[in-house]
Motif scaffolding. Structure first.
Motif, PDB file in Angstrom:
ATOM      1  N   ARG A  47     -55.377 -14.062  -6.382  1.00  0.00           N
ATOM      2  CA  ARG A  47     -54.414 -13.256  -6.056  1.00  0.00           C
ATOM      3  C   ARG A  47     -52.779 -12.892  -6.870  1.00  0.00           C
ATOM      4  NH1 ARG A  47     -53.398 -18.459  -5.418  1.00  0.00           N
ATOM      5  NH2 ARG A  47     -50.822 -18.887  -6.399  1.00  0.00           N
ATOM      6  N   LEU A  48     -53.048 -12.982  -7.773  1.00  0.00           N
ATOM      7  CA  LEU A  48     -52.481 -11.580  -8.516  1.00  0.00           C
ATOM      8  C   LEU A  48     -52.609  -9.829  -8.635  1.00  0.00           C
ATOM      9  CD1 LEU A  48     -51.095 -13.463 -11.339  1.00  0.00           C
ATOM     10  CD2 LEU A  48     -49.600 -12.112  -9.757  1.00  0.00           C
ATOM     11  N   LEU A  49     -54.564 -10.596  -8.382  1.00  0.00           N
ATOM     12  CA  LEU A  49     -54.887  -8.949  -8.259  1.00  0.00           C
ATOM     13  C   LEU A  49     -55.285  -8.554  -6.804  1.00  0.00           C
ATOM     14  CD1 LEU A  49     -58.276  -9.739 -10.331  1.00  0.00           C
ATOM     15  CD2 LEU A  49     -56.214  -8.780 -11.213  1.00  0.00           C
ATOM     16  N   LEU A  50     -54.947  -9.192  -5.827  1.00  0.00           N
ATOM     17  CA  LEU A  50     -55.298  -9.172  -4.630  1.00  0.00           C
ATOM     18  C   LEU A  50     -53.937  -8.223  -4.081  1.00  0.00           C
ATOM     19  CD1 LEU A  50     -56.471 -11.308  -2.728  1.00  0.00           C
ATOM     20  CD2 LEU A  50     -57.387  -9.637  -2.889  1.00  0.00           C
ATOM     21  N   VAL A  51     -52.622  -8.477  -4.858  1.00  0.00           N
ATOM     22  CA  VAL A  51     -51.449  -6.986  -4.589  1.00  0.00           C
ATOM     23  C   VAL A  51     -51.410  -6.351  -4.480  1.00  0.00           C
ATOM     24  CG1 VAL A  51     -49.123  -7.616  -5.658  1.00  0.00           C
ATOM     25  CG2 VAL A  51     -49.688  -8.935  -5.626  1.00  0.00           C
ATOM     26  N   LEU A  52     -51.569  -5.607  -5.274  1.00  0.00           N
ATOM     27  CA  LEU A  52     -52.064  -4.154  -4.993  1.00  0.00           C
ATOM     28  C   LEU A  52     -52.991  -3.143  -4.132  1.00  0.00           C
ATOM     29  CD1 LEU A  52     -51.844  -2.644  -9.215  1.00  0.00           C
ATOM     30  CD2 LEU A  52     -50.073  -2.624  -7.094  1.00  0.00           C
ATOM     31  N   PRO A  53     -54.357  -3.963  -3.881  1.00  0.00           N
ATOM     32  CA  PRO A  53     -54.424  -3.193  -2.877  1.00  0.00           C
ATOM     33  C   PRO A  53     -54.155  -3.972  -1.458  1.00  0.00           C
ATOM     34  CG  PRO A  53     -56.167  -4.654  -4.302  1.00  0.00           C
ATOM     35  CD  PRO A  53     -55.089  -4.924  -4.781  1.00  0.00           C
ATOM     36  N   VAL A  54     -53.063  -4.595  -1.507  1.00  0.00           N
ATOM     37  CA  VAL A  54     -52.676  -5.114   0.138  1.00  0.00           C
ATOM     38  C   VAL A  54     -51.810  -4.041  -0.273  1.00  0.00           C
ATOM     39  CG1 VAL A  54     -50.809  -6.953   1.134  1.00  0.00           C
ATOM     40  CG2 VAL A  54     -53.396  -7.442   0.433  1.00  0.00           C
ATOM     41  N   ALA A  55     -50.812  -4.062  -0.961  1.00  0.00           N
ATOM     42  CA  ALA A  55     -49.902  -2.609  -1.173  1.00  0.00           C
ATOM     43  C   ALA A  55     -51.114  -1.454  -0.747  1.00  0.00           C
ATOM     44  CB  ALA A  55     -49.143  -2.795  -2.379  1.00  0.00           C
ATOM     45  N   LEU A  83     -54.679  -7.419   6.170  1.00  0.00           N
ATOM     46  CA  LEU A  83     -54.455  -8.619   6.929  1.00  0.00           C
ATOM     47  C   LEU A  83     -56.011  -9.506   6.636  1.00  0.00           C
ATOM     48  CD1 LEU A  83     -53.441 -10.465   8.849  1.00  0.00           C
ATOM     49  CD2 LEU A  83     -54.915 -10.176  10.605  1.00  0.00           C
ATOM     50  N   LEU A  84     -56.948  -8.968   6.420  1.00  0.00           N
ATOM     51  CA  LEU A  84     -57.664  -9.648   5.648  1.00  0.00           C
ATOM     52  C   LEU A  84     -57.704 -10.052   4.535  1.00  0.00           C
ATOM     53  CD1 LEU A  84     -60.732 -10.485   5.415  1.00  0.00           C
ATOM     54  CD2 LEU A  84     -61.473  -8.336   5.311  1.00  0.00           C
ATOM     55  N   LEU A  85     -56.760  -8.778   3.329  1.00  0.00           N
ATOM     56  CA  LEU A  85     -57.279  -9.465   2.134  1.00  0.00           C
ATOM     57  C   LEU A  85     -55.348  -9.798   1.644  1.00  0.00           C
ATOM     58  CD1 LEU A  85     -57.436  -6.372  -0.604  1.00  0.00           C
ATOM     59  CD2 LEU A  85     -58.812  -8.465   0.139  1.00  0.00           C
ATOM     60  N   PHE A  86     -55.008 -10.052   3.009  1.00  0.00           N
ATOM     61  CA  PHE A  86     -54.006 -10.952   3.141  1.00  0.00           C
ATOM     62  C   PHE A  86     -54.383 -13.107   3.225  1.00  0.00           C
ATOM     63  CE2 PHE A  86     -49.644 -13.055   4.625  1.00  0.00           C
ATOM     64  CZ  PHE A  86     -48.611 -12.731   3.450  1.00  0.00           C
ATOM     65  N   LEU A 136     -45.054 -11.610  -1.738  1.00  0.00           N
ATOM     66  CA  LEU A 136     -44.648 -11.518  -0.804  1.00  0.00           C
ATOM     67  C   LEU A 136     -43.647 -10.085  -0.498  1.00  0.00           C
ATOM     68  CD1 LEU A 136     -43.471 -14.510   0.295  1.00  0.00           C
ATOM     69  CD2 LEU A 136     -44.774 -13.886   1.781  1.00  0.00           C
ATOM     70  N   ILE A 137     -42.757 -10.011  -1.889  1.00  0.00           N
ATOM     71  CA  ILE A 137     -41.796  -9.136  -1.822  1.00  0.00           C
ATOM     72  C   ILE A 137     -42.567  -7.815  -1.895  1.00  0.00           C
ATOM     73  CG2 ILE A 137     -40.875  -7.786  -3.971  1.00  0.00           C
ATOM     74  CD1 ILE A 137     -40.078 -10.686  -4.605  1.00  0.00           C
ATOM     75  N   CYS A 143     -43.882  -2.691   0.597  1.00  0.00           N
ATOM     76  CA  CYS A 143     -44.598  -2.018   1.911  1.00  0.00           C
ATOM     77  C   CYS A 143     -43.942  -1.770   3.156  1.00  0.00           C
ATOM     78  CB  CYS A 143     -45.705  -2.096   1.203  1.00  0.00           C
ATOM     79  SG  CYS A 143     -46.285  -1.817  -0.191  1.00  0.00           S
ATOM     80  N   LEU A 144     -44.144  -2.597   3.848  1.00  0.00           N
ATOM     81  CA  LEU A 144     -43.966  -2.718   5.566  1.00  0.00           C
ATOM     82  C   LEU A 144     -42.724  -2.272   5.539  1.00  0.00           C
ATOM     83  CD1 LEU A 144     -45.586  -6.278   6.488  1.00  0.00           C
ATOM     84  CD2 LEU A 144     -46.289  -3.994   7.321  1.00  0.00           C
ATOM     85  N   SER A 145     -41.610  -2.193   5.088  1.00  0.00           N
ATOM     86  CA  SER A 145     -40.005  -1.386   4.640  1.00  0.00           C
ATOM     87  C   SER A 145     -40.504   0.016   4.985  1.00  0.00           C
ATOM     88  CB  SER A 145     -39.021  -1.746   4.296  1.00  0.00           C
ATOM     89  OG  SER A 145     -38.375  -3.165   4.705  1.00  0.00           O
ATOM     90  N   LEU A 146     -41.876   0.880   3.950  1.00  0.00           N
ATOM     91  CA  LEU A 146     -41.663   1.876   3.651  1.00  0.00           C
ATOM     92  C   LEU A 146     -42.662   2.382   4.391  1.00  0.00           C
ATOM     93  CD1 LEU A 146     -42.898   1.575  -0.081  1.00  0.00           C
ATOM     94  CD2 LEU A 146     -40.765   2.588   1.007  1.00  0.00           C
ATOM     95  N   VAL A 147     -42.916   1.996   5.474  1.00  0.00           N
ATOM     96  CA  VAL A 147     -44.081   2.013   6.018  1.00  0.00           C
ATOM     97  C   VAL A 147     -43.398   2.521   8.075  1.00  0.00           C
ATOM     98  CG1 VAL A 147     -46.013   2.660   5.483  1.00  0.00           C
ATOM     99  CG2 VAL A 147     -45.474   0.362   7.133  1.00  0.00           C
ATOM    100  N   ALA A 148     -42.069   2.023   7.512  1.00  0.00           N
ATOM    101  CA  ALA A 148     -40.645   1.532   8.977  1.00  0.00           C
ATOM    102  C   ALA A 148     -41.799   0.697   9.582  1.00  0.00           C
ATOM    103  CB  ALA A 148     -40.717   2.781   9.532  1.00  0.00           C
TER     104      ALA A 148
END
Length: 186
Positions: A15-23, A35-38, A74-75, A80-85
């Motif tokens: 889960r920790l390793l997935l943070v950067l790819p999700v971002a 969504l798949l990685l999340f 989550l954070i 990232c969702l805010s960065l892409v508006a």
């Protein structure tokens, strides 16, 4: 110690390793893949919790890393969702401030009184659940199911209310514990 005892920590590490790819996927606007990685991260969270409880595979490391992995995912997703508006910045700031208030309270309690026994409250769990549901809704809306947009505003309102209520609740709980500890030490 059997190999099974390490599986929950390995899942938390995943889960920790997935943070950067999700971002990265959110920032690249590859919402379906994000969504798949999340979802993989969510399944790993549920599985590591089940295994840890079912087979008594708990550890101090897991107790520290599991909530860290969840919070980090989550954070980072909110930012990232805010960065892409896609997500309003004000909501991301409310979520971040809630977490900052909770962590600050726990650190202050530790420094002033004793190491705290940290247990999430029902309201805190609801707030986190709603935060996760909003991320899933936004990623679904942007990738596979545009009709999910109907749920965006109500979920944003629920996340806002739950974040404010749980933040205030944690302040009340930690303040009460601090006052109780102060009367015990007098």
């Amino acid at each position: 110690m059997s190999m099974l005892h390490w599986v929950p920590n390995l899942l938390t590490g995943l889960r920790l390793l997935l943070v950067l790819p999700v971002a990265a996927l959110i920032l690249q606007q590859s919402y379906g893949a994000a969504l798949l990685l999340f979802a993989v991260a969510g399944v790993s969270d549920a599985l590591d919790g089940f295994l840890a409880r079912r087979f008594a595979c708990t550890s101090r490391l897991g107790a520290l890393l599991d909530p860290l992995a969840d919070k980090l995912l989550l954070i980072v997703s909110y930012v990232c969702l805010s960065l892409v508006a896609i997500l309003p910045w004000w909501l991301t700031l409310v979520v971040l401030l809630r977490d900052l208030v909770i962590v600050s309270g726990a650190v202050a309690y530790r420094l002033l009184v004793e190491p705290p026994e940290i247990r999430p409250t029902l309201l805190g769990k609801l707030s986190t659940l709603l935060q996760v549901v909003l991320i899933v809704e936004l990623l679904l809306q942007e990738s596979l199911l545009p009709a999910a947009a109907a749920w965006e505003r109500p979920l944003i309102l629920l996340v806002l209310l739950a974040s404010l209520a749980s933040g205030a609740h944690y302040v009340r709980v930690w303040s009460g514990k601090y006052r109780s500890a102060g009367t015990r030490h007098d």
